[in-house]
Design a protein around this motif. Sequence first.
Motif, PDB file in Angstrom:
ATOM      1  N   UNK A 155       0.827  -1.215   0.000  1.00  6.13           N
ATOM      2  CA  UNK A 155       0.000   0.000   0.000  1.00  6.13           C
ATOM      3  C   UNK A 155       0.862   1.267   0.000  1.00  6.13           C
ATOM      4  N   UNK A 156       2.173   1.122   0.129  1.00  6.27           N
ATOM      5  CA  UNK A 156       3.051   2.303   0.183  1.00  6.27           C
ATOM      6  C   UNK A 156       3.020   3.043  -1.149  1.00  6.27           C
ATOM      7  N   UNK A 157       3.042   4.376  -1.056  1.00 10.08           N
ATOM      8  CA  UNK A 157       2.975   5.193  -2.277  1.00 10.08           C
ATOM      9  C   UNK A 157       4.197   4.992  -3.162  1.00 10.08           C
ATOM     10  N   UNK A 158       5.389   5.150  -2.553  1.00 14.20           N
ATOM     11  CA  UNK A 158       6.611   5.027  -3.351  1.00 14.20           C
ATOM     12  C   UNK A 158       7.278   3.697  -3.024  1.00 14.20           C
ATOM     13  N   UNK A 159       7.113   2.748  -3.893  1.00 15.73           N
ATOM     14  CA  UNK A 159       7.739   1.440  -3.643  1.00 15.73           C
ATOM     15  C   UNK A 159       8.964   1.282  -4.523  1.00 15.73           C
ATOM     16  N   UNK A 160      10.052   0.898  -3.877  1.00 14.34           N
ATOM     17  CA  UNK A 160      11.249   0.609  -4.663  1.00 14.34           C
ATOM     18  C   UNK A 160      11.190  -0.865  -5.042  1.00 14.34           C
ATOM     19  N   UNK A 165      12.773 -10.747   1.647  1.00  9.84           N
ATOM     20  CA  UNK A 165      11.752  -9.708   1.477  1.00  9.84           C
ATOM     21  C   UNK A 165      10.484 -10.229   2.125  1.00  9.84           C
ATOM     22  N   UNK A 166       9.809  -9.389   2.919  1.00 11.38           N
ATOM     23  CA  UNK A 166       8.529  -9.784   3.512  1.00 11.38           C
ATOM     24  C   UNK A 166       7.448  -8.899   2.906  1.00 11.38           C
ATOM     25  N   UNK A 167       6.523  -9.500   2.146  1.00  6.19           N
ATOM     26  CA  UNK A 167       5.458  -8.693   1.523  1.00  6.19           C
ATOM     27  C   UNK A 167       4.328  -8.477   2.510  1.00  6.19           C
ATOM     28  N   UNK A 168       3.871  -7.232   2.596  1.00  6.90           N
ATOM     29  CA  UNK A 168       2.798  -6.874   3.534  1.00  6.90           C
ATOM     30  C   UNK A 168       1.803  -5.987   2.806  1.00  6.90           C
ATOM     31  N   UNK A 169       0.509  -6.135   3.119  1.00  8.26           N
ATOM     32  CA  UNK A 169      -0.452  -5.218   2.507  1.00  8.26           C
ATOM     33  C   UNK A 169      -0.372  -3.879   3.217  1.00  8.26           C
ATOM     34  N   UNK A 170      -0.171  -3.932   4.586  1.00 10.88           N
ATOM     35  CA  UNK A 170       0.086  -2.689   5.336  1.00 10.88           C
ATOM     36  C   UNK A 170       0.805  -3.041   6.633  1.00 10.88           C
TER      37      UNK A 170
END
Length: 424
Positions: free
Chosen positions: A19-24, A50-55
């Motif tokens: 959900x982050x605006x600026x994702x690298x 890497x740990x994927x999170x929705x928020x």
Amino acid sequence: MEHDTQVTRAWVLHPDITSAEQRREASFALEEAISLAAALPELEVVGSNVVRLSKAQPGKLFGSGKIEELKALFKANEVELVLIDGPVTPVQQRNLEKEWKVKLLDRTGLILEIFSDRARTREGVLQVEMAALSYQRTRLVRAWTHLERQRGGLGFVGGPGETQIEADRRAIDDQLVRLRRQLAKVVKTRELHRKARAKVPFPIVALVGYTNAGKSTLFNRVTGADVMAKDMLFATLDPTMRAVELPNNGPEVILSDTVGFISDLPTQLVAAFRATLEEVLAADLVLHVRDIAHPETEHQAEDVRSILETLGMSEETPQIEVWNKIDLLDADDREAVVARAEREEGIFAVSAVSGQGLDDMFAAIAKALASEKTREVLSLSFSEGKARAWLFKEGVVEAETQTDEGFEIEVLWSAKQRAQYQTL
């Protein structure tokens, strides 16, 4: 001595918040975080993911299932320190440390550690201490005790039993006031040095760029100086300056090598190193060195530009973009990059290692500095001997004619020299 060889087993996590605006790009971000950790010799990175999170979860950052899964992973790998590549609140830090039975540092904490390890000048050390205290003030947890090292850097943290600073905000505030006073003295000394340098007629050329772009290697190639040039993030923290005559009968300049920039640089550190980067603000020409072989070279360049803007660099200051590390590209890519650089104004494709493209870059530096000079004719009376002597000392006099009243002097000078002349 035992403590010098003691290594802390660390694991690097990059939370990829969808959900982050600026994702690298997560894989590149993780790679950079591992490089950051590698910049501290007492850390051994035993794993990363890497740990994927929705928020982000407010209390523990990750969900309970993921926390359990990671706990087992850390236990199996005997992990002592977890580095989270992103911001972690004090509450999240305490909860995760309790759950995982490890020490935890977020990105800001890790970068502060590196800065404390690398700062060399008195000012650099003071500024890192101030940034670290501001950071700790919000935490009041013993952030650095996992690295009880006997080295320079943050002398007031890390030692056993040193709980006063972390336990008492007033103690931190008193320490900050003391540091600000010391820093004001150091900055005054620097101002005197800078004024002395302003009298030197050489223009300042500052090397800036994303960390690891190859600035120090380029600096060493030009100056023959032995500046630490390692494949390591933040290898240079304090500006190193050398007077050098550019090759091929080029002008004499002062070359300044500066700390590498990085994305998401903690705000405390942008502020703390503003003075260290003052050399850039005072530069006559800025060389923006880019690692053109890096997959994220465009993002890195954007980060550098925005930090320069934050620092308040004048738009008037001329810039040359140096696309470094073309030796790392395959033949086709190298050809394409060189062709593109040749087409575009103010861009040079080079290899600081092999020397390819450097002659053209030096010629462009000489041209950029020469084009800043203007020609003028000054009328001086016989009584203005001091001003006349200054013009000759600066080497700006092109021709001189004696008149009945004094001298007509034709000068070729920079805006900086003109301004200095007006203060005589």
